[in-house]
Design a protein around this motif. Structure first.
Motif, PDB file in Angstrom:
ATOM      1  N   ASP A   1      -7.264   1.612  -1.873  1.00  0.00           N
ATOM      2  CA  ASP A   1      -6.763   2.968  -1.621  1.00  0.00           C
ATOM      3  C   ASP A   1      -5.477   2.862  -0.799  1.00  0.00           C
ATOM      4  O   ASP A   1      -5.441   2.136   0.204  1.00  0.00           O
ATOM      5  CB  ASP A   1      -7.816   3.791  -0.870  1.00  0.00           C
ATOM      6  CG  ASP A   1      -7.453   5.269  -0.784  1.00  0.00           C
ATOM      7  OD1 ASP A   1      -6.449   5.676  -1.391  1.00  0.00           O
ATOM      8  OD2 ASP A   1      -8.189   6.017  -0.104  1.00  0.00           O
ATOM      9  N   GLN A   2      -4.447   3.557  -1.234  1.00  0.00           N
ATOM     10  CA  GLN A   2      -3.173   3.618  -0.516  1.00  0.00           C
ATOM     11  C   GLN A   2      -2.586   2.224  -0.268  1.00  0.00           C
ATOM     12  O   GLN A   2      -2.001   1.951   0.781  1.00  0.00           O
ATOM     13  CB  GLN A   2      -3.336   4.376   0.813  1.00  0.00           C
ATOM     14  CG  GLN A   2      -3.815   5.813   0.636  1.00  0.00           C
ATOM     15  CD  GLN A   2      -3.964   6.562   1.940  1.00  0.00           C
ATOM     16  OE1 GLN A   2      -3.223   6.312   2.900  1.00  0.00           O
ATOM     17  NE2 GLN A   2      -4.908   7.491   1.998  1.00  0.00           N
ATOM     18  N   GLY A   3      -2.778   1.327  -1.219  1.00  0.00           N
ATOM     19  CA  GLY A   3      -2.177   0.005  -1.137  1.00  0.00           C
ATOM     20  C   GLY A   3      -2.920  -0.988  -0.270  1.00  0.00           C
ATOM     21  O   GLY A   3      -2.476  -2.118  -0.100  1.00  0.00           O
ATOM     22  N   THR A   4      -4.087  -0.583   0.252  1.00  0.00           N
ATOM     23  CA  THR A   4      -4.877  -1.489   1.074  1.00  0.00           C
ATOM     24  C   THR A   4      -6.348  -1.376   0.685  1.00  0.00           C
ATOM     25  O   THR A   4      -6.682  -0.837  -0.377  1.00  0.00           O
ATOM     26  CB  THR A   4      -4.682  -1.185   2.578  1.00  0.00           C
ATOM     27  OG1 THR A   4      -5.367  -2.170   3.352  1.00  0.00           O
ATOM     28  CG2 THR A   4      -5.166   0.202   2.939  1.00  0.00           C
ATOM     29  N   ILE A   5      -7.240  -1.904   1.513  1.00  0.00           N
ATOM     30  CA  ILE A   5      -8.673  -1.847   1.244  1.00  0.00           C
ATOM     31  C   ILE A   5      -9.315  -0.822   2.168  1.00  0.00           C
ATOM     32  O   ILE A   5      -9.121  -0.874   3.384  1.00  0.00           O
ATOM     33  CB  ILE A   5      -9.331  -3.226   1.451  1.00  0.00           C
ATOM     34  CG1 ILE A   5      -8.745  -4.250   0.462  1.00  0.00           C
ATOM     35  CG2 ILE A   5     -10.844  -3.133   1.274  1.00  0.00           C
ATOM     36  CD1 ILE A   5      -9.236  -5.660   0.690  1.00  0.00           C
ATOM     37  N   ARG A   6     -10.067   0.097   1.577  1.00  0.00           N
ATOM     38  CA  ARG A   6     -10.779   1.111   2.355  1.00  0.00           C
ATOM     39  C   ARG A   6     -12.258   0.735   2.419  1.00  0.00           C
ATOM     40  O   ARG A   6     -12.871   0.435   1.393  1.00  0.00           O
ATOM     41  CB  ARG A   6     -10.625   2.494   1.729  1.00  0.00           C
ATOM     42  CG  ARG A   6     -11.135   3.633   2.609  1.00  0.00           C
ATOM     43  CD  ARG A   6     -10.988   4.964   1.915  1.00  0.00           C
ATOM     44  NE  ARG A   6     -12.029   5.172   0.922  1.00  0.00           N
ATOM     45  CZ  ARG A   6     -11.858   5.819  -0.226  1.00  0.00           C
ATOM     46  NH1 ARG A   6     -10.671   6.276  -0.559  1.00  0.00           N
ATOM     47  NH2 ARG A   6     -12.874   5.988  -1.057  1.00  0.00           N
TER      48      ARG A   6
END
Length: 209
Positions: free
Chosen positions: A164-169
């Protein structure tokens, strides 16, 4: 993995790139390269790209079971008179692909000085407790265990992961709340999932040689 082109010039380039990659890693058990391009393009300072497959790699003390990467176009300087570095990479270039980590290896990595900050972040932000005792991957869930100051039984919680949003959520399974993992600005995560005791991550990055 065979090279798409052969010949002494490209073989020298492959050797030089393998050496450069190994120098960026703590250790590499198995490494295969496939070059996209021709000797003429290389002599003109350009290569279409490189495909890489590596197994049992340690990068910045993070053990990877497998990495499959594809680079974008590379700008190179061919220096046959310097056997220790016959090819010099110029300008940043892009890579994209997939890396796989086992839950066991990830748990060991979080206990090292290099990654202890991440263990503390997970425990504090997701559980309100520190330190993190252990991390495990149970099928598609991340299981964190942390100690309680009072000395009673440790607390265990389960979480789900996604990109999510270029990273890990990281999401709680049984409560509200989530955590976006801090990510190097040169890296963008496009997919993250847990399966069979492993963490699989896909994404792209910009490499500065």
């Amino acid at each position: 993995m065979p090279q798409t082109s052969s010949g002494p010039v490209l073989q020298l380039l492959a050797s030089g790139l393998q050496r450069w990659i190994r120098n960026q890693c703590d250790s590499v058990d198995e490494l295969n390269l496939a070059l996209q391009g021709s000797a003429i393009e290389l002599l003109r300072g350009r290569l279409k790209g490189v495909s890489l497959e590596a197994r049992r790699v340690s990068f910045e003390q993070l053990p990877l079971l497998r990495a499959e990467l594809q680079s974008g176009a590379l700008k190179t300087v061919f220096r046959p008179g310097q056997p220790t570095q016959p090819v010099q990479l110029q300008d940043p270039f892009s890579i994209q692909g997939e890396v796989v980590l086992s839950g066991t290896d990830l748990n060991k990595a979080l206990a090292t000085d290099r990654w202890r900050w991440l263990a503390d972040l997970l425990a504090e932000q997701l559980m309100g407790l520190t330190p993190l005792r252990s991390l495990a991957i149970d099928n598609d869930r991340l299981v964190l265990t942390a100690d309680v100051i009072t000395g009673t039984d440790p607390v265990q919680r389960s979480f789900l992961l996604c990109a999510d949003q270029g990273t890990i959520r990281v999401n709680h399974c049984d409560a509200e709340g989530q955590l976006f993992l801090p990510m190097d600005p040169s890296i963008t995560i496009s997919d993250a999932r847990l399966q069979g005791g492993q963490l699989v991550i896909k994404g792209n990055a910009t490499v500065h040689p």
